[in-house]
Design an enzyme around this catalytic site. Structure first.
Site, PDB file in Angstrom:
ATOM      1  N   GLY A 155      30.959  21.939   9.927  1.00  0.00           N
ATOM      2  CA  GLY A 155      30.218  20.694  10.105  1.00  0.00           C
ATOM      3  C   GLY A 155      31.186  19.540  10.247  1.00  0.00           C
ATOM      4  O   GLY A 155      30.810  18.381  10.386  1.00  0.00           O
ATOM      5  N   ALA A 191      42.007  19.322  10.918  1.00  0.00           N
ATOM      6  CA  ALA A 191      42.141  18.542  12.154  1.00  0.00           C
ATOM      7  C   ALA A 191      43.606  18.459  12.572  1.00  0.00           C
ATOM      8  O   ALA A 191      43.936  18.679  13.740  1.00  0.00           O
ATOM      9  CB  ALA A 191      41.550  17.150  11.966  1.00  0.00           C
ATOM     10  N   GLY A 216      38.031  14.845   5.601  1.00  0.00           N
ATOM     11  CA  GLY A 216      36.957  15.566   4.921  1.00  0.00           C
ATOM     12  C   GLY A 216      36.740  15.153   3.477  1.00  0.00           C
ATOM     13  O   GLY A 216      35.629  15.214   2.968  1.00  0.00           O
ATOM     14  N   GLU A 217      37.792  14.757   2.797  1.00  0.00           N
ATOM     15  CA  GLU A 217      37.660  14.500   1.369  1.00  0.00           C
ATOM     16  C   GLU A 217      37.744  13.022   0.985  1.00  0.00           C
ATOM     17  O   GLU A 217      37.060  12.596   0.065  1.00  0.00           O
ATOM     18  CB  GLU A 217      38.731  15.251   0.560  1.00  0.00           C
ATOM     19  CG  GLU A 217      39.456  16.335   1.271  1.00  0.00           C
ATOM     20  CD  GLU A 217      38.931  17.734   0.993  1.00  0.00           C
ATOM     21  OE1 GLU A 217      39.161  18.601   1.836  1.00  0.00           O
ATOM     22  OE2 GLU A 217      38.299  17.972  -0.036  1.00  0.00           O
TER      23      GLU A 217
END
Ligand code: FES
Ligand code: FES
Lengths: 744, 172
Positions: free
Chosen positions: A470, A513, A707-708
């Site tokens: 996602g 990424a 992401g984090e």
């Protein structure tokens, strides 16, 4: 500007069509003939042993094929190392159906296999099970005396380093605070429940569809545990319905599906139920003690930070919790300690921004308390103690635009209109509170390989065995590949989630990424060199004397930089060649720079809450999240990453809590109705700012991974806003209405 | 301390109910099946017919991932048995697009990046189709409230509201 410069553009997800039409198939959505269904039965007790496991009634049901238990599971790999995976922690990994011993509540103890899902589920209710129960201990606060030093050994875990003389500085300082913070356990609960399909193929080979963040990890695990060769197992995972860390280690349904398929020589599908999603790894409950001191102008004098985190009896799960307190602010005296407490629970597992959300939540609340004690604006306090370099590692940052995050975030939020006094900003019976926090996360890169195939029809297929949970991997990699070779994006396809593809690292830690992106870029550049070579050989080639530095790949052409009219069509080159160009290559992080610099993303979060004075209901009405995460590869998917992470932060602050009943050692709210996560009505305004951050040291893309970082500061900012609204300092998460109504 | 726990009293296997003929009309196509009455509509779609676009997120009516339209009304397919829907008109995510042309909501979800993992998405979109048909959502807050039966663990909520609003033009 060229139309094939896709990086940095808000390209819509390339997998969007498949996802909105229902064509994207997730782990257990594949159809094969003669498929069997497995249903797992879990232990009712937390500790002890199974004394009776009678399967005879279940086996009487027509259509039930077999029941697997510890009694009839064949002997499998003997050594612990065969059960270790890429995200293992020190200790002895859990082995499903291995013995009668029960080590945690809801431990899987049987797999019923039948011709339909309903039959398997029904037959699972017919097992006669008896246990000898031993008393279990699952209470972290009561078990602190048994705490032990966290061991090294998990990938990415760094033991904390102290510096200076924190205790001495603390006692000498004029202003100080001390506090204890707690947050409960949380379960990842991705929308798609964990599931695996083991498809039994001719000759005994297995094709496994697994919900995983790493197909290579799954393949390796299956291979080692079941004694197969690499050629015998192919793992696919093209679509993953969320994971957030829960797919970093092979979960037990994978073992079950493979076991049954190999034993029965037939394809088997096993999906966990939502209840069973609470039966494996979780974010560990933690208790933290903070002591901060400052000079009266706000200059930090000391930081002490201790964390006690739970782990299982059989493994020592570690994460980086307290180290952030040595990193985020300039301070000469820092004392850090991280301890583990063994309990009768399953081993925790990384969950979105593991460690940082825990440690930085506590640090940022403590900073807020210190600001109050100093009577200084909380944002000012942070600016006064800005850390220009990484004092933990004594290295400069490759880039750090946290100051811009503070300033731009505050501006957008309107922070300067904040009245410092708690309970001073009400709207009717709504108490309005404004809080803020800072955050940081590692920006890492891992070794990764990729493959590119350019065919004479001009189609480019690039692939790597990574995952898209996602996060936008499909889209970003397609953009990078298309831009590197100057091809229209429609001609480019990116493939992932297949163990037969070049190996990629586990999808996690915000490194996908940049790791996969660097590999894709390097691989496509090699294709580019081959194309250039061919172009030069062409009759009367305008590029005859051009070197790699002299050309660009844009809009389907190789173009001479000095003379844009001198260009050769890529399609012509490959068409004339009539053969595929295929390249496999890899990218690694720059080792020398890694030694010289510290790589981190940063953010500043500002939150507004409204607390109903009579009812205690808390709503987060506004969040501004300002992110310094290097170059943004796709502002559309990047923004979504941060939006989602803010939702997670709101959830952590106000809703999520896996409640354990210590009498039973069992998580009691193990379903979506009682384990609260935000729904649409809980989420109001969220604004995301990406501050400009140039970084040519970190990697060729200049990106840091997102992401984090977006979740890290949110819970702290909200907890501080709740204090500002109510004047009540709630030092535990989630903060719920009974806390604001009752606590002093 | 230790004591013996008996989890289940001895249950005996019961004779199973026989499969019944069921006629499901899905996305305009007829499907005639023999299903035991315990098969939920959700499992009938996913496991017996192969329409896996409709998702299972809890099987207990708690998440909305399984939302489909039955005679135009949004329902949780996990909370209804297939045999109860005999002859009714069922629309799933696979039935929304017109050939290659996406339904406006599907297109809006892509444009507004109203999903990440995509697992809740079919349920969100079917739910939004039902919502628009109900005509109750007048404001952004209404959309938020009336879409709250569909959990998105990835947290795409604000983009989901943007996508729906872009189709309704702000008012419904
Ligand atoms: S699967 Fe039906 S509501 Fe969750
Ligand atoms: S997009 Fe993943 S749950 Fe909604």
């Amino acid at each position: 500007m060229s139309s094939t410069n896709y990086v940095g553009k808000p390209v819509s997800r390339v997998d969007g069509y498949a996802k909105v039409t229902g064509q994207a198939r997730y782990a257990v959505e594949h159809h094969v003939p003669n498929l069997l269904y497995g249903f797992i039965v879990n232990s009712a007790i937390a500790k002890g042993s199974v004394t009776t496991l009678d399967t005879s009634e279940a086996l009487k049901v027509p259509g039930v094929v077999q029941v697997f238990t510890h009694k009839n599971t064949p002997s499998l790999a003997w050594f612990d190392r065969s059960y270790k995976d890429q995200d293992s922690v020190p200790g002895s990994p859990f082995r499903p159906l291995h013995s009668e011993k029960i080590r945690f509540s809801m431990q899987p103890i049987a797999l019923v296999v039948a011709e339909t899902f309903e039959l398997a589920r029904y037959a699972s209710t017919l097992l006669k099970i008896e246990y000898k129960e031993e008393s279990s201990s699952t209470n972290l606060s009561e078990s602190l005396p048994q705490a032990h030093e966290a061991p090294k050994g998990k990938e990415g875990y760094m033991p904390p380093k102290s510096r200076g003389h924190a205790k001495k500085a603390f006692s000498a300082a004029p202003v100080k605070i001390q506090a204890e913070y707690i947050h409960g356990a949380e379960h990842h609960n991705p929308m798609e429940m964990h599931g695996s399909m083991a498809i039994y193929e001719k000759g005994g080979k297995l094709l496994v569809y697994d919900k995983t963040q790493g197909v290579a990890n799954t393949q390796e695990y299956v291979k080692k545990v079941f004694g197969l060769s690499k050629d015998d197992v192919r793992v696919l995972s093209p679509y993953v319905g969320g994971a957030f860390g829960s797919g970093l280690r092979p979960q037990y349904q994978l073992f079950m599906a493979v076991l049954a398929a190999l034993e029965l020589k037939q394809s088997v599908k096993v999906s966990l139920t939502r209840q069973q999603m609470f039966s494996f790894g979780h974010r560990p409950k933690s208790l933290q003690r903070l002591a901060l001191s400052a000079a009266s102008d706000g200059t930090l004098q000391s930081i002490e930070h201790t964390c006690y985190s739970e782990t299982s009896r059989f493994e020592d799960y570690t994460e980086v919790v307290v180290n952030w307190s040595g990193l985020l602010y300039q301070c000469a005296n820092v004392e850090l300690d991280y301890q583990l407490v063994k309990l009768d629970v399953y081993t925790p597992i990384d969950m979105r921004a593991p460690g940082a959300v825990t440690g930085i939540y506590a640090l940022e609340c403590a900073m807020d308390e210190l600001a109050v004690a100093l009577n200084i604006d909380p944002l000012d306090l942070r600016l006064r103690n800005y850390a220009p370099e990484d004092q933990n590692e004594k290295k400069p940052f490759s880039s750090k635009e946290l100051r811009a995050c503070y300033l731009q975030g505050a501006e957008k939020f309107g922070w300067n209109k904040r009245n410092k006094e708690p309970r001073s900003m009400r709207e009717g019976n709504q108490l309005v509170g404004w809080g803020m926090a800072s955050a940081s996360w590692d920006a890492q890169q891992q070794k990764c390989a990729a493959k590119a195939l350019l065919t004479p029809d001009g189609k480019l297929t690039v692939s790597s065995g990574t995952a898209d949970i996602g996060t936008g991997t499909y889209t970003i990699m397609t953009q990078i590949a298309a831009e590197t070779l100057g091809l229209p994006i429609e001609q480019v396809e990116f493939k992932l989630g297949d163990s037969s593809l070049p190996e990629a690292p586990l999808e996690g830690g915000s490194w996908t990424a940049v790791s996969v992106g660097s590999a894709v870029k390097a691989t496509c550049e090699e294709v580019g060199q081959k194309l250039l070579k061919l172009a030069k050989k062409k009759k009367d080639s305008p590029l005859a004397n051009a070197g790699a530095e002299d050309v660009v790949f844009e809009n389907g052409y190789i173009i001479l930089k000095k003379d844009p009219a001198a260009a050769v069509s890529i399609l012509d080159i490959i068409r004339d060649e009539r053969e595929d160009i295929e390249v496999e290559s890899a990218a690694m992080p720059g080792m020398i720079d890694k030694l010289k610099y510290s790589f981190h993303s940063h953010s500043a979060v500002f939150a507004e809450v409204k607390v109903d004075e009579d009812l205690g209901t808390i709503h987060v009405t506004r969040v501004v999240s300002a992110i310094a995460g290097g170059r943004v590869l796709n502002p559309k998917t990047a923004r979504s990453q941060i939006l989602g992470a803010v939702v997670w932060g709101i959830s952590m602050a106000l809703q999520e809590d896996s409640v354990i009943d210590h009498n039973f050692g069992r998580f009691m709210n193990h379903n979506y109705a009682e384990y609260h996560v935000p729904v649409n009505a809980d989420i109001q305004n969220i604004e995301v700012i990406f501050v400009e951050e140039e970084d040519d040291i970190i990697n060729p893309l200049g990106a840091k991974g997102l992401g984090e970082i977006g979740i890290v500061g949110v819970a702290g900012a909200i907890a501080n806003a709740v204090y500002h609204a109510t004047g009540k300092r709630i030092r535990k998460l989630p903060i719920q209405l009974d806390n604001v109504l009752s606590e002093p | 301390m230790s004591n013996t726990v008996q989890e289940k009293t001895t249950l005996a296997a019961q004779p199973l109910a026989e499969p019944l003929p069921v006629h499901l009309r899905i996305n305009g196509e007829d499907h005639r099946l023999q299903l035991r009455p315990w098969v939920s509509l959700l499992d009938a779609l996913r496991e017996y017919i192969g329409y896996t676009g409709t998702k299972k997120g809890c099987d207990h009516g708690q998440c909305g991932a399984c939302t489909v339209l039955v005679d135009g009304v949004r329902i949780n397919a996990c909370m209804t048995l297939a045999v109860m829907r005999d002859g009714q008109e069922i629309t799933t995510i696979e039935g929304l697009a017109n050939g290659d042309k996406l339904h406006p909501l599907q297109a809006a979800f892509v444009e507004h990046d109203a999903f990440q993992c995509g697992y809740c998405t079919p349920g969100q979109i079917c739910s939004a189709v039902g919502l628009i048909k109900e005509g109750r959502a007048k404001t952004r807050d209404d959309i938020r409230e009336l879409m709250s039966g569909n959990i998105c663990r990835c947290g795409a909520y604000t983009n989901i509201v943007d996508a729906i609003e872009s189709v309704t033009g702000g008012t419904i």
